[in-house]
Design an enzyme around this catalytic site. Structure first.
Site, mmCIF file in Angstrom:
data_model
loop_
_atom_site.group_PDB
_atom_site.id
_atom_site.type_symbol
_atom_site.label_atom_id
_atom_site.label_comp_id
_atom_site.label_asym_id
_atom_site.label_seq_id
_atom_site.Cartn_x
_atom_site.Cartn_y
_atom_site.Cartn_z
ATOM 1 N N THR A 233 26.641 50.293 41.872
ATOM 2 C CA THR A 233 27.847 49.537 42.230
ATOM 3 C C THR A 233 28.850 49.637 41.089
ATOM 4 O O THR A 233 28.478 49.559 39.913
ATOM 5 C CB THR A 233 27.500 48.062 42.496
ATOM 6 N N PHE B 112 31.731 47.833 39.202
ATOM 7 C CA PHE B 112 32.344 46.524 38.978
ATOM 8 C C PHE B 112 33.657 46.720 38.237
ATOM 9 O O PHE B 112 33.785 47.644 37.431
ATOM 10 C CB PHE B 112 31.416 45.633 38.139
#
Ligand code: CA2
Length: 543
Positions: free
Chosen positions: A443, A445
């Site tokens: 992911t 961020f």
């Protein structure tokens, strides 16, 4: 080696009327000049003129028996005689089409030549010189190269248009390219003059009405088959012209330039002093881990949602918020993209490997589980495991809250999909490690702040572009980046809620802090698009 000169209907009347189009010379003058050029080139001339289509066809057939090439002015037959086209195609002699007048700047019916397909080239608009220039080109480029020496050295041996020689075609293409480059240079030089003339008047560089007019004229000048490619080439040329004009304007702005958004900023910001970071979730949430990694010394402020985490920044309770922007399996996190459409700026990014586990009450096994709860992104990243086992998926605000909920319920049939850290923080047991569909789940961020803070190590420029609703709008914006050698590392469309079925685009441009090409692209797009927002110019993980 003999070259046949064919003249079609009415050309025997040359010199008698219409000097504006056809000069004052006669057909005899044409044939004399042609013969002289033939002598110079070492070839023999032969002449034929007729107003009768059948006779012209017969002369072309007969040429097969003696000629090495043909120069033809088919007169008005040029524009509609498929019989002459066929005669030329079957003769297979290299043929040069010539016209006294510039047929391309006359009435529309004259702009089409149906015999062109059987010819190696066309010379038009040079008056009597069209014949001699066409002859010279025919002999030098299409007959002499295949005659094993000078044109005079051998007889016959002409190349046929039906079996073209690749080398000679490429030579012609190279010459075309050279002409294109020269013409492009001339046109771009004129663009600089346009910029200079507009500069004083404050007129915008892009003049949509003028561009439409240019494209309409070009389509009109081209044959039906070439209209679309001709317009596409002209669109690209006009876009490059605009880029030159913007460069010119930027280079002459006395104190540099500033965009409406106060851009370019300075690139000397530091994030070292950040002391309060908000994020969505609890201890053990991926956002909490990302916040710790990005700002190890800062106080971490948990929030219920991404919107709350951003509100903490807007109100000044936190200096930055850390939010998940996209996942390698689940794609963009739409809620976060929506929040970025407002006023916050991306100041840093971090990519984190994400390995979700199945977390349940102690003593439970994977087989006891019927319902799994997590953030929709995490559910989608584990969709294969969920469907194979027939679990019911229950969305939660975030992964850590799902873990807290599993602990609160204390049911063996209810489990959370979360990080092992969130499982531990909530006293849950890891019933299954790494539940993700792939082993490379990660992911991205981002940290967002109120101001556009550009650190010296910034490597990506994030822009939010609103495009006009018209054909090619996205393609021409992307071409602006391409023209300036700028690579895009991501592009993501988001609906514009107030305008149904219209989309805004987030793009990440790979560019070091204050890269001049990236600044020039912003300068241009800010002036040409309905809206452009600089979302950030930031460093951190990612291409
Ligand atoms: O420009 C050319 O060479 C043309 O092939 C000449 C043709 C015309 O139909 C083509 O569109 C272009 C016509 C020749 C007519 O010649 C005249 C000679 C004297 C007076 C009037 C016409």
């Amino acid at each position: 080696m003999t070259i046949l000169l064919v003249n079609g209907p009415n050309l025997d009347m040359l010199g008698r009327r219409d000097p504006a189009h056809y000069g004052t010379f006669t057909l005899a003058d044409v044939e004399k000049a042609f013969a002289e050029k033939c002598a110079e080139l070492g070839v023999e001339p032969r002449f034929f003129q007729s107003g009768c289509e059948g006779e012209l066809c017969r002369a072309i057939h007969e040429a097969m028996g003696y000629a090495s090439g043909i120069v033809i002015n088919a007169g008005a037959y040029t524009h509609y005689s498929y019989a002459i086209l066929d005669a030329l195609l079957l003769a297979k002699l290299p043929t040069m089409e010539v016209h006294i007048s510039d047929i391309h700047s006359r009435e529309p019916f004259r702009r089409v030549s149906v015999i062109q397909a059987a010819c190696v080239g066309q010379v038009a608009g040079l008056g009597m010189a069209s014949y001699t220039v066409g002859l010279e080109k025919l002999v030098r480029d299409h007959i002499a190269p295949h005659s094993g020496g000078g044109a005079a050295a051998t007889g016959g041996g002409a190349a046929s248009p039906a079996s073209p020689n690749l080398g000679s075609i490429r030579q012609q293409i190279d010459r075309c390219d050279a002409e294109l480059v020269a013409i492009l240079r001339r046109r771009l030089d004129l663009s600089a003059l346009v910029a200079a003339s507009k500069a004083g008047t404050g007129k915008p560089v892009r003049d949509a009405a003028r561009e439409a007019e240019v494209l309409a004229r070009v389509r009109d000048l081209a044959t039906a088959r070439d209209a679309v490619p001709a317009a596409a080439v002209l669109s690209a040329v006009m876009r490059i012209s605009r880029e030159r004009q913007y460069d010119w304007l930027m280079s002459r702005a006395a104190d540099g330039f500033r965009t409406a958004a106060g851009f370019p900023p300075r690139a000397d910001a530091s994030l070292d002093g950040v002391s309060r970071v908000s994020f969505a979730g609890d201890a053990g949430s991926y956002s909490a881990m990302a916040a710790k990694r990005l700002f190890p010394g800062a106080e971490r402020l948990p929030s219920r949602s991404f919107a709350d985490a951003c509100a903490a920044v807007s109100s000044g309770r936190a200096e930055v918020a850390v939010l998940p922007l996209a996942n390698t399996t689940g794609g963009p996190v739409d809620t976060v993209y929506r929040l970025l459409r407002r006023d916050l700026h991306v100041v840093r990014s971090a990519d984190m490997a994400v390995r979700h586990c199945l977390a349940g009450v102690r003593g439970a096994t994977e087989n006891d589980v019927c319902v799994v709860s997590s953030h929709p992104q995490a559910l989608s990243q584990c969709s294969r495991a969920i469907s194979e086992r027939g679990w019911t998926a229950e969305p939660a605000e975030n992964t850590a809250f799902a873990a807290a909920e599993a602990a609160r319920r204390g049911e063996r049939s209810f489990a959370a999909i979360c990080s092992p850290e969130a499982a531990e923080a909530n006293g849950l047991a890891v019933l299954r490690e790494n539940l993700c569909d792939t082993d490379v789940n990660a992911t991205r961020f981002v940290a967002v702040a109120r101001d556009l803070l550009v650190t010296p190590d910034a490597s990506r420029l994030g822009l939010l572009l609103q495009l006009p609703h018209r054909t090619g709008a996205l393609a021409s914006v992307l071409a602006v980046f391409e023209d300036r050698g700028l690579n895009l590392s991501s592009i993501c469309s988001q609906p514009v809620p107030e305008r149904p079925w219209e989309y805004a685009f987030f793009v990440d441009v790979v560019a070091p802090a204050l890269d001049p090409d990236a600044i020039a692209a912003v300068f241009q797009l800010e002036r040409e698009l309905p809206s452009l927002r600089v979302v950030g110019w930031y460093g951190g993980d990612g291409a």
